[in-house]
Design an enzyme around this catalytic site. Structure first.
Site, mmCIF file in Angstrom:
data_model
loop_
_atom_site.group_PDB
_atom_site.id
_atom_site.type_symbol
_atom_site.label_atom_id
_atom_site.label_comp_id
_atom_site.label_asym_id
_atom_site.label_seq_id
_atom_site.Cartn_x
_atom_site.Cartn_y
_atom_site.Cartn_z
ATOM 1 C CE LYS A 1 4.674 7.524 -2.485
ATOM 2 N NZ LYS A 1 3.864 8.096 -1.391
ATOM 3 N N GLY B 1 -2.947 8.164 -4.271
ATOM 4 C CA GLY B 1 -2.338 9.376 -4.817
ATOM 5 C C GLY B 1 -1.097 9.796 -4.049
ATOM 6 C CG ASP B 2 3.115 11.056 -3.057
ATOM 7 O OD1 ASP B 2 2.983 11.009 -1.821
ATOM 8 O OD2 ASP B 2 4.126 11.555 -3.599
ATOM 9 C CB SER C 1 -5.629 4.680 1.863
ATOM 10 O OG SER C 1 -5.509 5.804 1.018
ATOM 11 C CB THR D 1 -2.530 13.495 4.501
ATOM 12 O OG1 THR D 1 -2.836 12.315 3.753
ATOM 13 C CG2 THR D 1 -1.068 13.483 4.890
ATOM 14 C CE LYS E 1 -4.039 1.972 0.440
ATOM 15 N NZ LYS E 1 -3.750 2.634 -0.839
#
Ligand code: NDP
Length: 444
Positions: free
Chosen positions: A126, A165-166, A376, A209, A90
């Site tokens: 990632k 997402g990032d 998430s 976040t 994840k």
């Protein structure tokens, strides 16, 4: 030579030209010394650390797409599946021109411990691409996302690897990737998180976040005899994490006076106007100059400078290595009480050490920004149950998770004789669970 130093040298030798990955490994291993030294014989025999620093799988692929002029463009795609000892991989996908394998590995490595800290069953991974979404049309973004997923789909799945997402990957990009996954697989499953609310997304994921960062910061201050209410806060960044950190800080009674993007920064003596910031960044996708143009109390400055403003609490929420030693010195000189990382590894090792030596409460991103991945995981649970929880339910769970994380890292630091060292506390608490699971599962 100690086992920790041996493994750090091994990482540098085996992974040349990946300085961010070296930095992330060094930061983690250094703070685990006390635990590793106590179990050195057993860990050495099992090559536990060598296995921990080596991704289970690294996928590199070509992403061809056609731009609006009919020209074919080619980008590099990455997915690093780092560790699945405690759950499916994840971690987010980052689209930014600076992306390379070393950056994805640093992020994937950190993700292992962060995910462990949430207390939820998620492993670490990632991914991303060196694609630059800036200035691209909607059609170009869709073409890129579809091509990216046309390769990635075969490596992911709701019980295998669940990206999110990032930087550069928000709701729009997740939507295009999810559509392509569903089309190829013909399966409606929770394979990505950060989805839109009409197709399986979780309420409060967008805010998670930033809100989580503030829940943890508020608990940190409370447990150290202070209060977030009435504090002056400096935030860097103006993206997803920064915007919702600013929003929650203000809801909790703090005054946030700065934000920034990759070209400049804002000082707003009246406190950042979140509605205006959202309009500029989320709707218009414009530069911060537009914020300053619309608000009398705001000054716009080119380049870096957020950390020169006097504040009680600093929340770096933009990107890695954005808070340097000289910034830390300035913050300390201005009387900062706490620094909590919204971004991943925004503070350099030297700056972190300086803040800690000067008794600033410092919580690293692994703990402080874990609210995103935790929510998430809550989205994954809702998808599995085919249920949809209310905003209040998700937000309450998020708050509880962040409070628990603070106490876990505080307890771990105390247990190992490093009271107040929340970096060590986070690394130790995250590591122990993963190490135990790896040991139980044998040499795999
Ligand atoms: P966004 O893309 O939404 O925003 C990133 C912000 O940082 C933008 O304001 C961007 O400026 C700025 N920025 C990006 N790169 C640079 C750079 N090289 N120099 C200066 N400023 C830069 O990303 P997120 O808010 O999602 O992510 C921010 C950080 O938080 C990252 O480190 C990410 O890994 C981490 N994180 C994010 C989570 C999430 O849920 N989104 C979860 C946990 C961690 P500009 O507008 O000019 O591009």
């Amino acid at each position: 030579m100690s086992y920790v130093d041996e493994v750090y040298n091994y990482v540098v030798e085996k992974n040349p030209a990946q300085p961010e990955f070296h930095q992330a490994v060094k930061e983690v291993l250094d703070s685990l010394r006390v635990v590793i030294d106590a179990n050195e014989e057993e860990y050495r025999k099992d090559a536990l650390l060598e296995r921990l620093v080596t991704p289970e799988r690294q996928i590199l692929f070509r992403v061809p797409w056609v731009d609006d002029k009919g020209q074919v463009q080619v980008n590099n795609g990455f997915r690093v599946q780092f560790n699945s000892a405690i759950g499916p991989y994840k971690g987010g996908l980052r689209f930014h021109p600076s992306v390379n394998l070393g950056i994805i590995k640093f992020l994937g490595f950190e993700q292992i411990f962060k995910n462990s800290l949430t207390g939820l069953p998620i492993g670490g991974g990632k991914g991303g691409s060196d694609f630059d979404p800036k200035g691209k049309s909607d059609r170009e973004i869709m073409a890129f996302c579809q091509s990216f997923m046309t390769e990635l789909f075969r490596h992911i799945g709701a019980d295998t690897d669940v990206p999110a997402g990032d930087i550069g990957v928000g709701g729009r990009e997740i939507g295009y990737m999810y559509g392509q996954y569903k089309r190829i697989r013909d399966t409606y499953e929770g394979v990505l998180t950060g989805k839109g609310l009409t197709y399986g997304g979780s309420l409060a994921r967008t805010q998670a976040t930033g809100y989580g960062l503030l829940y943890l910061t508020a608990e940190l201050l409370k447990c150290n005899g202070s209060d977030i209410k009435g504090k002056t806060v400096c935030v860097s960044g103006a993206g997803n994490v920064a915007i919702y950190a600013i929003e929650k800080a203000q809801q909790l009674g703090a005054k946030v006076v700065t934000c920034s993007d990759s070209t400049g920064w804002i000082y707003d003596s009246e406190g950042i106007d979140v509605a205006l910031l959202k309009e500029v960044k989320e709707v218009k996708r414009a530069r911060l100059t537009e914020y300053a143009a619309a608000r009398k109390s705001a000054e716009y400055h080119e380049g870096r400078g957020v950390w020169s403003i006097k504040c009680d609490v600093a929340l770096p929420c933009a990107t890695q290595n954005e808070l340097h030693l000289e910034d830390a010195k300035q913050l300390v000189a201005n009387g900062v009480q706490a620094v909590c990382e919204g971004a991943n590894m925004p503070t350099t090792i030297e700056a972190t050490e300086y803040l800690q030596e000067n008794k600033v409460m410092f919580v690293g991103g692994k703990a402080a920004n874990a609210g995103g991945v935790a929510t998430s995981a809550l989205e994954m649970s809702q998808n599995s149950e085919r249920l949809h929880w209310t905003f209040e339910e998700v937000d309450a769970k998020l708050q509880q998770i962040m409070v628990n994380i603070y106490h876990n890292i505080d307890d771990a630091a105390k247990k190992y004789g490093m009271e107040g060292n929340y970096v060590a506390g986070a690394n130790i608490a995250g590591f122990l669970k993963v190490a135990e699971a790896m040991k139980a599962q044998g040499i795999v």
